[in-house]
Design a protein around this motif. Structure first.
Motif, PDB file in Angstrom:
ATOM      1  N   HIS A 131       0.837  -1.199   0.000  1.00 18.31           N
ATOM      2  CA  HIS A 131       0.000   0.000   0.000  1.00 18.31           C
ATOM      3  C   HIS A 131       0.876   1.254   0.000  1.00 18.31           C
ATOM      4  N   HIS A 132       0.349   2.318  -0.577  1.00 15.69           N
ATOM      5  CA  HIS A 132       1.036   3.596  -0.522  1.00 15.69           C
ATOM      6  C   HIS A 132       1.020   4.111   0.916  1.00 15.69           C
ATOM      7  N   VAL A 133       2.079   4.810   1.289  1.00 18.93           N
ATOM      8  CA  VAL A 133       2.219   5.309   2.652  1.00 18.93           C
ATOM      9  C   VAL A 133       2.338   6.830   2.630  1.00 18.93           C
ATOM     10  N   GLN A 134       1.605   7.464   3.519  1.00 20.57           N
ATOM     11  CA  GLN A 134       1.645   8.917   3.666  1.00 20.57           C
ATOM     12  C   GLN A 134       2.055   9.245   5.096  1.00 20.57           C
ATOM     13  N   VAL A 135       3.043  10.106   5.269  1.00 20.89           N
ATOM     14  CA  VAL A 135       3.478  10.522   6.599  1.00 20.89           C
ATOM     15  C   VAL A 135       2.764  11.817   6.983  1.00 20.89           C
ATOM     16  N   VAL A 136       2.173  11.829   8.164  1.00 21.52           N
ATOM     17  CA  VAL A 136       1.486  13.007   8.681  1.00 21.52           C
ATOM     18  C   VAL A 136       2.222  13.478   9.927  1.00 21.52           C
ATOM     19  N   ASP A 137       2.700  14.709   9.908  1.00 19.59           N
ATOM     20  CA  ASP A 137       3.400  15.291  11.050  1.00 19.59           C
ATOM     21  C   ASP A 137       2.426  16.145  11.859  1.00 19.59           C
ATOM     22  N   LEU A 138       2.322  15.854  13.141  1.00 18.80           N
ATOM     23  CA  LEU A 138       1.408  16.577  14.018  1.00 18.80           C
ATOM     24  C   LEU A 138       2.192  17.515  14.929  1.00 18.80           C
ATOM     25  N   THR A 139       1.655  18.697  15.141  1.00 25.22           N
ATOM     26  CA  THR A 139       2.297  19.696  15.997  1.00 25.22           C
ATOM     27  C   THR A 139       1.381  20.102  17.151  1.00 25.22           C
ATOM     28  N   GLY A 140       0.622  19.144  17.649  1.00 24.22           N
ATOM     29  CA  GLY A 140      -0.271  19.407  18.768  1.00 24.22           C
ATOM     30  C   GLY A 140      -1.729  19.152  18.458  1.00 24.22           C
ATOM     31  N   GLU A 141      -2.075  19.072  17.168  1.00 25.10           N
ATOM     32  CA  GLU A 141      -3.462  18.836  16.798  1.00 25.10           C
ATOM     33  C   GLU A 141      -3.805  17.347  16.856  1.00 25.10           C
ATOM     34  N   THR A 142      -5.034  17.013  16.513  1.00 25.91           N
ATOM     35  CA  THR A 142      -5.504  15.629  16.550  1.00 25.91           C
ATOM     36  C   THR A 142      -5.705  15.104  15.136  1.00 25.91           C
ATOM     37  N   LEU A 143      -5.231  13.879  14.915  1.00 18.66           N
ATOM     38  CA  LEU A 143      -5.457  13.182  13.652  1.00 18.66           C
ATOM     39  C   LEU A 143      -6.529  12.128  13.880  1.00 18.66           C
ATOM     40  N   TYR A 144      -7.531  12.113  13.013  1.00 21.94           N
ATOM     41  CA  TYR A 144      -8.591  11.109  13.057  1.00 21.94           C
ATOM     42  C   TYR A 144      -8.355  10.163  11.884  1.00 21.94           C
ATOM     43  N   VAL A 145      -8.187   8.873  12.159  1.00 18.96           N
ATOM     44  CA  VAL A 145      -7.808   7.940  11.099  1.00 18.96           C
ATOM     45  C   VAL A 145      -8.427   6.569  11.363  1.00 18.96           C
TER      46      VAL A 145
END
Length: 216
Positions: A79-93
């Motif tokens: 599968h393709h991979v995407q990197v998400v960098d968080l700086t204090g916020e919330t990621l919903y996944v």
């Protein structure tokens, strides 16, 4: 603990003393150094409550804890991979789209119906995904998986985004979601399936959309 993108389907993470990360079991492709892999029974940084939330949600994606000193390469199923960098916020996944994430991030679950009402609850049956969505909050990075690559679409108060529920991967920011019927929408583009729904995302943030509607 940032991830280094090796190619569109593989990422590498460097881990040191006192650090840890979590990944899907079976996602480790190779590693260098003194690194240990153990089944995770505490639900990440969210603790037992997070683990129970995932089980109630039917999200049976097992995790492993990665610790030690070295570098670890991750990928899964091509599968393709995407990197998400968080700086204090919330990621919903979606739980099954999480490949690996920084152990410093606080993990939890959110009941989709709390934002989308009854239609939010319907979403799980329409897409085959759970009624709960995994949340990651804090400062750190997460690697998520998708079919055919990922695009990032900005969400603004003036311009909400409508997404096919099965193309949805994740979102972050101050965003509300609502499942709505799309009368004639799928039939007009020749993809009518009897389940004409759209996931409407409004507010301020970003949504990650995969290029294919196939399930992982």
């Amino acid at each position: 603990m940032p991830f280094t993108v090796l190619n569109s389907r593989m990422v590498e993470a460097r881990i040191g003393p006192g650090q840890r990360l979590f990944s899907q079991r079976g996602a480790m492709l190779a590693y260098r150094g003194e690194v240990s892999f153990t089944p995770n029974i505490q639900g990440g940084q969210g603790g037992v409550g997070s683990m129970i939330g995932r089980r109630i949600a039917g999200e049976a994606t097992p995790l492993m804890t990665v610790e030690g000193t070295g570098t670890v390469m991750f990928g899964h199923g091509g599968h393709h991979v995407q990197v998400v960098d968080l700086t204090g916020e919330t990621l919903y996944v979606e739980a099954d789209r999480l490949l690996a994430f920084d152990g410093a991030l606080q993990q939890g679950t959110m009941f989709m119906g709390s934002q989308g009402g009854v239609m939010g609850m319907v979403r799980g049956q329409v897409t085959g995904q759970g009624l709960f969505t995994t949340t990651l909050k804090g400062v750190g990075s997460a690697a998520v998986m998708a079919h055919g690559g990922v695009i990032e679409l900005p969400i603004t108060p003036q311009r909400p985004v409508h997404v096919d529920p099965q193309a949805y991967v994740a979102h972050r920011g101050d965003v509300r979601n609502k499942l709505s019927t799309a009368l004639g929408w799928r039939d007009m583009v020749g993809r009518g399936s009897g389940e004409a729904f759209q996931l409407e995302l409004s507010g301020q943030g970003t949504v990650y959309v995969q290029a294919s509607e196939e399930k992982l």
